[in-house]
Every structure is written in structure tokens, then in C-alpha cells.
Scaffold this motif. Structure first.
Motif, mmCIF file in Angstrom:
data_model
loop_
_atom_site.group_PDB
_atom_site.id
_atom_site.type_symbol
_atom_site.label_atom_id
_atom_site.label_comp_id
_atom_site.label_asym_id
_atom_site.label_seq_id
_atom_site.Cartn_x
_atom_site.Cartn_y
_atom_site.Cartn_z
ATOM 1 N N PRO A 109 31.419 -26.552 -26.263
ATOM 2 C CA PRO A 109 30.772 -25.306 -26.697
ATOM 3 C C PRO A 109 30.847 -25.041 -28.195
ATOM 4 C CG PRO A 109 32.055 -24.939 -24.697
ATOM 5 C CD PRO A 109 32.376 -26.332 -25.163
ATOM 6 N N ARG A 151 23.653 -25.227 -33.295
ATOM 7 C CA ARG A 151 22.699 -24.115 -33.311
ATOM 8 C C ARG A 151 22.652 -23.428 -34.671
ATOM 9 N NH1 ARG A 151 25.438 -20.268 -29.934
ATOM 10 N NH2 ARG A 151 26.538 -19.858 -31.892
ATOM 11 N N GLU A 184 23.173 -31.307 -15.833
ATOM 12 C CA GLU A 184 24.004 -30.108 -15.771
ATOM 13 C C GLU A 184 24.548 -29.739 -17.146
ATOM 14 O OE1 GLU A 184 23.365 -31.761 -11.920
ATOM 15 O OE2 GLU A 184 24.233 -32.718 -13.695
ATOM 16 N N THR A 198 23.073 -30.544 -19.920
ATOM 17 C CA THR A 198 21.907 -30.111 -20.682
ATOM 18 C C THR A 198 21.599 -28.644 -20.433
ATOM 19 O OG1 THR A 198 20.949 -32.330 -20.761
ATOM 20 C CG2 THR A 198 19.419 -30.490 -20.975
ATOM 21 N N ALA A 199 21.697 -28.202 -19.186
ATOM 22 C CA ALA A 199 21.447 -26.798 -18.865
ATOM 23 C C ALA A 199 22.460 -25.894 -19.565
ATOM 24 C CB ALA A 199 21.498 -26.589 -17.359
ATOM 25 N N GLN A 200 23.722 -26.316 -19.574
ATOM 26 C CA GLN A 200 24.753 -25.522 -20.248
ATOM 27 C C GLN A 200 24.520 -25.509 -21.758
ATOM 28 O OE1 GLN A 200 28.584 -27.082 -19.053
ATOM 29 N NE2 GLN A 200 28.052 -26.990 -16.878
ATOM 30 N N ARG A 228 21.687 -25.834 -23.335
ATOM 31 C CA ARG A 228 20.532 -25.003 -23.672
ATOM 32 C C ARG A 228 20.905 -23.527 -23.709
ATOM 33 N NH1 ARG A 228 17.012 -25.401 -26.888
ATOM 34 N NH2 ARG A 228 16.037 -27.273 -26.026
ATOM 35 N N GLN A 229 21.763 -23.106 -22.833
ATOM 36 C CA GLN A 229 22.195 -21.709 -22.851
ATOM 37 C C GLN A 229 22.915 -21.367 -24.152
ATOM 38 O OE1 GLN A 229 24.476 -20.773 -19.311
ATOM 39 N NE2 GLN A 229 22.614 -20.192 -18.231
ATOM 40 N N ILE A 230 23.725 -22.302 -24.638
ATOM 41 C CA ILE A 230 24.458 -22.068 -25.886
ATOM 42 C C ILE A 230 23.517 -22.133 -27.084
ATOM 43 C CG2 ILE A 230 26.236 -23.014 -27.421
ATOM 44 C CD1 ILE A 230 27.691 -23.975 -24.854
ATOM 45 N N GLY A 281 20.216 -21.705 -27.211
ATOM 46 C CA GLY A 281 19.038 -20.846 -27.235
ATOM 47 C C GLY A 281 17.776 -21.694 -27.252
ATOM 48 N N ASP A 282 16.628 -21.047 -27.420
ATOM 49 C CA ASP A 282 15.347 -21.744 -27.272
ATOM 50 C C ASP A 282 14.935 -22.564 -28.488
ATOM 51 O OD1 ASP A 282 15.038 -20.674 -24.742
ATOM 52 O OD2 ASP A 282 13.919 -18.924 -25.472
ATOM 53 N N GLY A 286 16.235 -28.259 -19.563
ATOM 54 C CA GLY A 286 16.120 -27.644 -20.884
ATOM 55 C C GLY A 286 16.026 -28.590 -22.057
#
Length: 288
Positions: free
Chosen positions: A144, A151, A165, A167-169, A171-173, A175-176, A258
């Protein structure tokens, strides 16, 4: 208007340690291979191992559009001023086509390894002073904190040896906005025993590196999954193998989770020694 790195790399790229060869007798072969990758439609070529701008420059010279990135250059390998000078020279010759991929490597591989997060932030400080733009550099981030740094101080992240899995985590950190470009290994073999044998022979070296094993444990794998070259469960999570439909499905899972771009590494019994050009063609065809 300058095209962003996220737009430039497209949906698929190739990750290759073979293309970073410094053997002058192979220069023609490497140039021909990277030109073919561009024609096959890959948007980026990521150079494995401790690669630098010097490795990327001839491949950029042999192509017209493809992005070439280091995946990765270790921050322990050369000082930031040298890195900045290399970036500036290559970017001037091939504007917007070189991506500086940086990472902190691994404790067992680096003498005097210490405080990797602090080492990376200090390195980025020096690159900022030298004028290397944040939007042309990406970080090999797993955890993280490093993802957050990707980012805030880079164009995004290029995680290696991960799952959808993760990758999904990530992407949440992130952002877009930032680029998320995970590496994913492919064995073009439909027989389960042969595919896993090839995969396991390649994976075993990485299971001695705590950055990767720690990440696997965070993702829910166990010590038993990591032992003895990796369980079938682990192998099947970090490699795509099987028929064309299965491989397409496995790669698509990263995009669905993501990822903007997937850096595909073809793994064979001769990985590291020979260019898998036939396999690159097959992969391009089945993903078209």
C-alpha cells in the motif's frame, strides 16, 4: 497536446528480459524482434532485470511508436543524477516514448539494503530536482505505501508477479487516473502437468525473495503455497496456461479488476536465453 503514458501504452505489452541483452552480436536480432512486436500491435515493451535508459535507447531507435520502459531500474543500481541524464538524452531523441520504471529490488540481492520506502522517496526527490517529470516514471509497487507513492509522485504502478485480486486492491489505492500496468506470465501449453512444470521451474527463484512472498501472504496464500516451488494453486494464480480461450479469460481478468495495461511475459523452458518470437506472435493473435 502530449499523449499521456497511460494512453500511449495501450492494453497489452510485452515484458522481456531477453530484449535487454548487451551482446553487440545480437543487436540486429533484437532490433528486428522489437520492430515486429510493434507491428503485432503491442503498445509497450518492458525490459526486465536491472535495465536502464541505455538498454531502451537502441530499441526505441528500431521502432516508431512503441513505448519502451525499464521494469525495472533498481534505485540502488545508479545514482539519480546519472539516471536523470540518461532519461533526458533518450527522451530528447524519442519524445514521450521512454518510461522510467523504478523499483527498490530485494534485500537478498542488494548490499546494504535499508529502508526501501525512504530510499525511493529520496531518489524521487533527486529526480524532481534534475527535471525528470513524474508523468514519465512508474514504480514497481506491491504494498500500500509504495502504491500510494506511485499515485502521488509517478504516472502509476507496474506491479510484478501479481494476481487480479492484487490489481483490484491496487486500483482502489491508486484511484482512476494513474496507470496500472501489472506484469502477467503466460505459458502457451495446454497440458496441465507440462505447463505447471515450466511455470514452477521459473517461479522458484522468486519464492526466495521476501517482497514477493510477503505479498502472496497478504493476498491470502499460505506458507504451504510458497513451499517447494509453489503449489498448483499459486502457479495457476500467477501464470496463464491452457487453451486460447482460457488464456484470454485469464488476461481479461486483470482488465476487469482495474488494469489499464497488462505486460505479458512469455515463459518457456528457455526463458532468458532465446527470444520467444513465435510465442509473441501466437499471443498477439489470440488477444487481437
Amino acid at each position: 497536446m502530449t499523449t499521456s503514458l497511460k494512453e500511449s501504452v495501450g492494453r497489452y505489452g510485452v515484458w522481456s528480459v531477453e530484449l535487454r541483452s548487451e551482446d553487440p552480436d545480437r543487436r540486429g536480432e533484437l532490433d528486428e524482434a522489437v520492430a515486429e512486436l510493434e507491428e503485432l500491435g503491442y503498445g509497450a515493451v518492458w525490459l526486465g532485470g536491472n535495465s536502464t535508459a541505455d538498454h531502451a535507447a537502441p530499441l526505441l531507435g528500431a521502432t516508431r511508436r512503441v513505448v519502451v520502459g525499464t521494469s525495472i531500474q533498481s534505485v540502488w543500481q545508479q545514482d539519480a543524477d546519472t539516471t536523470a541524464a540518461g532519461f533526458t538524452e533518450v527522451d530528447a531523441a524519442h519524445p514521450g516514448r521512454f518510461a522510467l520504471g523504478l523499483g527498490v529490488s530485494h534485500g537478498p540481492l542488494v548490499k546494504d539494503y535499508r529502508r526501501p520506502y525512504s530510499a525511493m522517496t529520496g531518489y524521487l526527490d533527486e529526480l524532481d530536482k534534475a527535471g525528470v517529470p513524474a508523468d514519465r516514471r512508474v514504480l514497481a509497487a506491491l504494498g500500500p505505501r509504495m502504491l500510494g507513492l506511485s499515485r502521488d509522485r509517478a504516472a502509476g504502478a507496474i506491479p510484478y508477479l501479481v494476481t487480479p485480486e492484487h490489481t483490484a486492491q491496487a486500483r482502489q489505492i491508486l484511484g482512476d487516473r494513474p496507470l496500472l500496468a501489472p506484469e502477467f506470465k503466460v505459458v502457451l501449453e495446454s497440458d496441465p502437468a507440462r505447463a505447471r512444470e515450466t511455470a514452477r521451474a521459473y517461479l522458484v527463484r522468486y519464492l526466495e525473495l521476501p517482497n514477493y512472498t510477503g505479498n502472496f501472504l497478504r493476498l491470502g496464500f499460505t506458507e504451504d503455497d510458497i513451499a517447494d516451488g509453489g503449489s498448483d494453486r499459486l502457479i495457476d494464480a500467477v501464470f496463464a496456461w491452457g487453451d486460447e480461450a482460457r488464456i484470454r479469460e485469464r488476461v481479461a481478468a486483470f482488465h476487469e479488476a482495474g488494469a489499464d495495461h497488462v505486460a505479458l511475459q512469455v515463459v518457456t523452458a528457455n526463458t532468458g536465453a532465446t527470444l520467444p518470437r513465435k510465442e509473441w506472435r501466437t499471443l498477439a493473435s489470440l488477444l487481437a
